[in-house]
Design an enzyme around this catalytic site. Structure first.
Site, PDB file in Angstrom:
ATOM      1  N   ALA A  61       0.853  -1.194   0.000  1.00 10.90           N
ATOM      2  CA  ALA A  61       0.000   0.000   0.000  1.00 10.90           C
ATOM      3  C   ALA A  61       0.887   1.242   0.000  1.00 10.90           C
ATOM      4  CB  ALA A  61      -0.893  -0.011   1.237  1.00 10.90           C
ATOM      5  N   GLY A 100       0.675  -5.058   1.111  1.00  7.75           N
ATOM      6  CA  GLY A 100      -0.433  -5.149   0.159  1.00  7.75           C
ATOM      7  C   GLY A 100       0.002  -5.787  -1.154  1.00  7.75           C
ATOM      8  N   GLU A 103      -0.269  -9.338  -0.561  1.00  2.04           N
ATOM      9  CA  GLU A 103      -1.704  -9.656  -0.423  1.00  2.04           C
ATOM     10  C   GLU A 103      -2.370  -9.719  -1.796  1.00  2.04           C
ATOM     11  OE1 GLU A 103      -2.192  -6.467   2.540  1.00  2.04           O
ATOM     12  OE2 GLU A 103      -3.197  -7.959   3.772  1.00  2.04           O
ATOM     13  N   GLU A 123       3.722  -5.133   7.611  1.00  2.00           N
ATOM     14  CA  GLU A 123       2.791  -4.128   8.171  1.00  2.00           C
ATOM     15  C   GLU A 123       3.023  -3.880   9.652  1.00  2.00           C
ATOM     16  OE1 GLU A 123       1.993  -6.436   6.017  1.00  2.00           O
ATOM     17  OE2 GLU A 123       0.465  -5.747   4.609  1.00  2.00           O
TER      18      GLU A 123
HETATM   19  N1  3HC Z   1       4.620   3.475   0.016  1.00  2.00           N
HETATM   20  C1  3HC Z   1       5.118   4.673  -0.325  1.00  2.00           C
HETATM   21  N2  3HC Z   1       6.423   4.900  -0.545  1.00  2.00           N
HETATM   22  C2  3HC Z   1       7.253   3.860  -0.416  1.00  2.00           C
HETATM   23  C3  3HC Z   1       6.816   2.569  -0.046  1.00  2.00           C
HETATM   24  C4  3HC Z   1       5.417   2.394   0.173  1.00  2.00           C
HETATM   25  N3  3HC Z   1       4.906   1.211   0.499  1.00  2.00           N
HETATM   26  N4  3HC Z   1       7.870   1.752   0.015  1.00  2.00           N
HETATM   27  C5  3HC Z   1       8.941   2.491  -0.297  1.00  2.00           C
HETATM   28  N5  3HC Z   1       8.571   3.763  -0.563  1.00  2.00           N
HETATM   29  C6  3HC Z   1       9.426   4.880  -0.987  1.00  2.00           C
HETATM   30  C7  3HC Z   1      10.417   5.290   0.093  1.00  2.00           C
HETATM   31  O1  3HC Z   1       9.852   6.232   0.962  1.00  2.00           O
HETATM   32  C8  3HC Z   1      11.531   5.878  -0.722  1.00  2.00           C
HETATM   33  O2  3HC Z   1      11.144   7.166  -1.085  1.00  2.00           O
HETATM   34  P1  3HC Z   1      12.242   8.337  -1.199  1.00  2.00           P
HETATM   35  O3  3HC Z   1      13.175   7.902  -2.295  1.00  2.00           O
HETATM   36  O4  3HC Z   1      11.436   9.543  -1.490  1.00  2.00           O
HETATM   37  O5  3HC Z   1      12.939   8.387   0.137  1.00  2.00           O
HETATM   38  C9  3HC Z   1      11.523   5.042  -1.994  1.00  2.00           C
HETATM   39  O6  3HC Z   1      10.240   4.407  -2.036  1.00  2.00           O
HETATM   40  C10 3HC Z   1      12.584   3.951  -2.020  1.00  2.00           C
HETATM   41  O7  3HC Z   1      12.524   3.239  -0.793  1.00  2.00           O
HETATM   42  P2  3HC Z   1      13.852   2.786  -0.034  1.00  2.00           P
HETATM   43  O8  3HC Z   1      14.774   3.944   0.066  1.00  2.00           O
HETATM   44  O9  3HC Z   1      13.408   2.134   1.215  1.00  2.00           O
HETATM   45  O10 3HC Z   1      14.441   1.752  -1.066  1.00  2.00           O
HETATM   46  P3  3HC Z   1      15.024   0.312  -0.818  1.00  2.00           P
HETATM   47  O11 3HC Z   1      15.314  -0.222  -2.167  1.00  2.00           O
HETATM   48  O12 3HC Z   1      16.113   0.359   0.197  1.00  2.00           O
HETATM   49  O13 3HC Z   1      13.832  -0.540  -0.152  1.00  2.00           O
HETATM   50  C11 3HC Z   1      11.617  -1.458   0.084  1.00  2.00           C
HETATM   51  C12 3HC Z   1      12.654  -0.791  -0.875  1.00  2.00           C
HETATM   52  C13 3HC Z   1      12.127  -2.819   0.544  1.00  2.00           C
HETATM   53  C14 3HC Z   1      10.328  -1.587  -0.671  1.00  2.00           C
HETATM   54  C15 3HC Z   1      11.428  -0.555   1.340  1.00  2.00           C
HETATM   55  O14 3HC Z   1      11.173   0.760   0.886  1.00  2.00           O
HETATM   56  C16 3HC Z   1      10.270  -0.957   2.198  1.00  2.00           C
HETATM   57  O15 3HC Z   1      10.441  -1.772   3.082  1.00  2.00           O
HETATM   58  N6  3HC Z   1       9.115  -0.360   1.965  1.00  2.00           N
HETATM   59  C17 3HC Z   1       7.941  -0.540   2.830  1.00  2.00           C
HETATM   60  C18 3HC Z   1       7.264  -1.828   2.555  1.00  2.00           C
HETATM   61  C19 3HC Z   1       6.061  -1.939   3.448  1.00  2.00           C
HETATM   62  O16 3HC Z   1       6.130  -1.776   4.644  1.00  2.00           O
HETATM   63  N7  3HC Z   1       4.925  -2.222   2.825  1.00  2.00           N
HETATM   64  C20 3HC Z   1       3.706  -2.373   3.542  1.00  2.00           C
HETATM   65  C21 3HC Z   1       2.900  -1.152   3.374  1.00  2.00           C
HETATM   66  S1  3HC Z   1       1.481  -1.189   4.405  1.00  2.00           S
HETATM   67  C22 3HC Z   1       0.405  -2.162   3.576  1.00  2.00           C
HETATM   68  O17 3HC Z   1       0.725  -2.688   2.555  1.00  2.00           O
HETATM   69  C23 3HC Z   1      -0.933  -2.266   4.222  1.00  2.00           C
HETATM   70  C24 3HC Z   1      -1.748  -3.345   3.621  1.00  2.00           C
HETATM   71  O18 3HC Z   1      -1.709  -4.498   4.410  1.00  2.00           O
HETATM   72  C25 3HC Z   1      -3.169  -2.930   3.509  1.00  2.00           C
END
Ligand code: 3HC
Ligand code: NAI
Length: 719
Positions: A61, A100, A103, A123
């Site tokens: 997400a 997500g 998912e 999450e």
């Molecule tokens: N939403 C929005 N922005 C995101 C994002 C996300 N899910 N994941 C990464 N980004 C953005 C980062 O903020 C960063 O932005 P910036 O360049 O402006 O700082 C850019 O993408 C690159 O991210 P990283 O610097 O972290 O790049 P890496 O290559 O080191 O890592 C990654 C990539 C493994 C995808 C890491 O960013 C990460 O762990 N992201 C979060 C993943 C996450 O927690 N997803 C779950 C979201 S909640 C959800 O899905 C709810 C659902 O159950 C309903």
């Protein structure tokens, strides 16, 4: 958005397009819904493949959308529609499928992953649970124990591990989208009933109740007040005990509670803060994107005590050649053994060969002549460090970066000992250095952007979260620790016990209260520093003077304990007692309680009842106040830097976002008002006097933390 194309005649290919990680933004969700409708309505299309552009399936997400108004099609019905589709849908997972994103893949009928892909449901690390059916589908697919593990820890798994769990159907080393398209052609027309995970029974081991109980206990113990891990267990329990639809309802309820909690806001802030610290800047205007690092191939570590050993291990494990220098022969032998042991244990855990051959040991500083970067970790003694820097400057080849692991000494004084002060920075690791994630990269007035960029990059390569900070006594972390420790001692003087203060701080979420932490680090460390600063008055146990230094309140309690040889865990006695020296089990010590009574009587201090609130406010607000001073002084570029330092280096509870974010949740006006109150009661304690920046932030309406930098800029421009 999502792009729709038809490939190989009969396969509808949906490509998620939302750089950099194909997060499932409103536009992407709309794109998927529209593309699915098209694929299902086109008679030539017999099956569908969903993939992400640029070799990334999806990072989940879109976290940036969480704070705003929900728009676009919601995720849950979208995934249900994919699962219910009459044509097979195959997820082609490259790079990552997280949250997500995974998912979405679980709603597909088949999952094919590239061998280098990683998948997970992180999450929980954002204070949430997998709220788009993940908590209900994953246990149905891979079983309750494995799902509980992944969902409560948020850990990522490799494609190979995912295959073992049955989380993906196939892995490939080739072009995943091509493999998925061929696969989709093969399964076209086949019945799909057995491929819809929501219809699966949830297979539970016979002792599933015991399992849930055990996991819940573990989670409560380690969560330290975080609510998401507990909700994750409850959601998986719903999958195990309820029909799918009811389980989804429970998932929705739990998610709704988490989604509106302060904890998820703190953790989302923390997620972006972690990324913000990489975009460092210096007061000179030098920045991360305009300062290029120089490659480091070979490094040296000087002094193989507690810190030098850990730093050597961290460097060797990351593949650097290391020259490790220790002048004491006995220490050198012990260090060799300890370092080999750490490398072997680490390699065993990670299933790789230990990097023993990366290290060359020596007892002479001459052996570092050809290294690219040196990290000095000798005793915390300015005269000794100056000598070492003079020697390094004479011995090392031109261009070698000279770094110190000092906990707080002046980097500039060290730089002045060298021919090239611009190549000198602090690299302040935290113990144990091969485990702790934090690295403070300290720039002095002469440090060049090149040196900062190089140290920051080295930190990244060895797996650290590196934060660039300015040069001052204690830098950021230890400077803020000082008022916190000081308040804790004052509270003892006024009637509290170490057990009570620690209990309050541990209930707040710290892994260890201030006194248990001091016992672990060793009380003698601070004692030596205070002695060097002329604060310790030996054997002086009487008179008012012992509680004042230069007009400021001072508590000699720590010094008096050290005079008794009570250095903490290592001597078996400190603020607590231990069964034997080195033991970690702290027990209240009746001796200490009588000692405190006598001390108070001697100083005519009347013990009063101190409550929870006072402990928290005095310890935390004085520390936060120092944080504002650090921002005012330009030692940290923004509040994110301070918060990252405190979570990664000082076990500040992550779900509270860090001290500066915590101040926003309390309300800056309340922090200001309470500091004023305590300062009035203790006018001889300068750390309780609210600093200008805090006053200005309150006066300007307490703007959100993301806007503080603008106020700081204004305040600094007025200086
Ligand atoms: N939403 C929005 N922005 C995101 C994002 C996300 N899910 N994941 C990464 N980004 C953005 C980062 O903020 C960063 O932005 P910036 O360049 O402006 O700082 C850019 O993408 C690159 O991210 P990283 O610097 O972290 O790049 P890496 O290559 O080191 O890592 C990654 C990539 C493994 C995808 C890491 O960013 C990460 O762990 N992201 C979060 C993943 C996450 O927690 N997803 C779950 C979201 S909640 C959800 O899905 C709810 C659902 O159950 C309903
Ligand atoms: P330590 O006392 O465990 O080790 C210092 C080592 O340096 C000893 O083995 C000593 O023999 C060696 N040494 C002394 N002079 C030397 C020289 N001229 N050449 C080579 N080796 C020499 O000290 P520790 O705890 O490892 O601390 C080292 C530095 O790291 C200090 O500046 C300290 O403030 C800092 N630091 C310590 C932390 C801790 O938790 N121990 C945390 C962060 C920083």
């Amino acid at each position: 958005m999502a792009q729709y194309t038809r490939v190989s005649g009969s396969v509808g290919l949906i490509t998620l397009q939302s750089p950099p990680v194909n997060a499932l933004s409103a536009a992407v969700r709309q794109g998927i819904v529209d593309s699915m409708q098209r694929a299902l309505s086109e008679p030539e299309v017999k099956s569908v493949v969903i993939c992400g552009q640029n070799g990334i399936f999806s990072g989940g997400a879109d976290i940036k959308e969480f704070g705003g108004q929900m728009s676009g099609p919601p995720l849950i019905p979208m995934i249900h529609a994919i699962e219910a589709a009459s044509k097979p849908v195959v997820a082609a997972i490259e790079g990552i499928a997280l949250g997500g994103g995974l998912e979405l893949a679980l709603g597909c009928h088949y999952r094919i992953a590239h061998s280098k892909a990683r998948v997970g449901l992180p999450e929980v690390t954002l204070g949430l649970l997998p709220g788009a059916g993940g908590s209900q589908r994953l246990p149905r697919l891979i079983g309750v124990p494995a799902a509980l593990d992944l969902i409560t820890t948020g850990r990522y798994v490799t494609a190979a591990e995912a295959l073992k769990f049955g989380l993906v159907d196939q892995i490939t080393d080739h072009n995943t989208v091509n493999v998925a398209v061929k696969f989709a052609q093969r399964v076209a027309g086949q019945p799909l009933d057995a491929r819809r995970i929501s219809t699966y029974p949830c297979l539970c081991p016979p002792d599933v109740d015991v399992l849930f109980e055990e996991v819940m206990q573990r989670v409560r113990r380690t969560a330290r007040g975080a609510i998401a891990p507990i909700a994750c267990v409850q959601a998986v329990r719903a999958a195990a005990t309820l029909p799918y639809n009811q389980g989804m309802e429970r998932e929705r309820e739990l998610m709704a509670t988490l989604f509106t909690s302060g904890q998820t806001r703190a953790l989302q802030y923390f997620f972006f803060a972690q990324r913000a610290v990489g975009r460092w800047s210096m007061p000179s205007g030098a920045r991360w994107d305009t300062s290029k690092p120089r490659p480091v191939h070979k490094a040296a570590v000087i002094g193989l005590g507690t810190m030098g050993r850990g730093i050597t291990v961290a460097l060797a494990q990351a593949g650097f050649s290391v020259v490790a220098v220790e002048t004491q022969e006995k220490q050198l032998m012990e260090a060799k053994q300890a370092i080999s042991g750490m490398l072997e244990r680490g390699a065993k855990r990670r299933g790789v060969a230990p990097a023993l051959d990366k290290i060359n040991y020596g007892c002479n500083i001459q052996s570092v002549a050809d290294v690219d970067l040196v990290i000095e970790a000798v005793f915390e003694d300015m005269a000794l460090k100056k000598k070492v820097f003079q020697q390094l400057s004479a011995v090392c080849k031109a261009g070698t970066f000279l770094c110190s692991n000092t906990s707080g000494l002046d980097i500039d004084q060290l730089a002045c000992q060298t021919r090239n002060p611009e190549l000198v920075v602090g690299m302040h690791f935290f113990a144990p250095a091969h485990v702790m994630k934090l690295l403070e990269v300290v720039y002095g007035p002469k440090s060049s952007p090149l040196a900062v960029a190089t140290a920051m990059q080295l930190g990244k390569k060895i797996g650290k979260v590196s934060v660039a900070v300015g040069n001052c006594r204690g830098f950021v972390g230890n400077r803020m620790l000082k008022p916190y420790l000081e308040q804790a001692l004052f509270l003892l003087e006024e009637g509290a016990t170490p057990e009570f203060v620690d209990q309050v701080l541990e209930e707040f979420g710290f892994a260890m209260g201030v006194f248990r932490m001091s016992d672990l680090s060793g009380l003698d460390v601070g004692w030596k520093v205070r002695m060097a600063d002329g604060l310790v008055v030996p054997n002086s146990t009487t008179g008012q003077a012992t509680r004042l230094r230069q007009g400021r309140r001072y508590s000699p309690l720590g010094d008096l304990l050290c005079e008794q040889g009570r250095f903490g865990q290592k001597t078996g006695r400190g603020w607590y007692q231990y069964n034997k020296p080195g033991s970690q089990v702290a027990k209240p010590d009746p001796w200490l309680h009588s000692f405190l009574d006598e001390y108070r009587a001697r100083h005519t201090l009347v013990a009063r009842r101190i409550d929870h609130q006072e402990v928290l406010e005095r310890c935390l607000y004085s520390m936060i106040n120092e944080g504002f001073r650090i921002l005012e002084d330009g030692i940290a570029a923004g509040p994110e830097d301070i918060d990252i330092i405190y979570v990664f280096g000082y076990s500040w509870p992550r779900h509270r976002g860090g001290p500066m974010f915590y101040a926003t949740t309390v309300g800056l006006n309340k922090v200001l008002e309470r500091l004023e109150h305590y300062h009035q009661a203790h006018p001889d304690v300068p750390s309780l006097q609210p600093c200008d920046l805090l006053r200005k932030l309150v006066a300007s309406g307490s703007p959100p933390i993301q806007k503080w930098r603008e106020v700081i800029k204004k305040v600094r421009s007025q200086l």
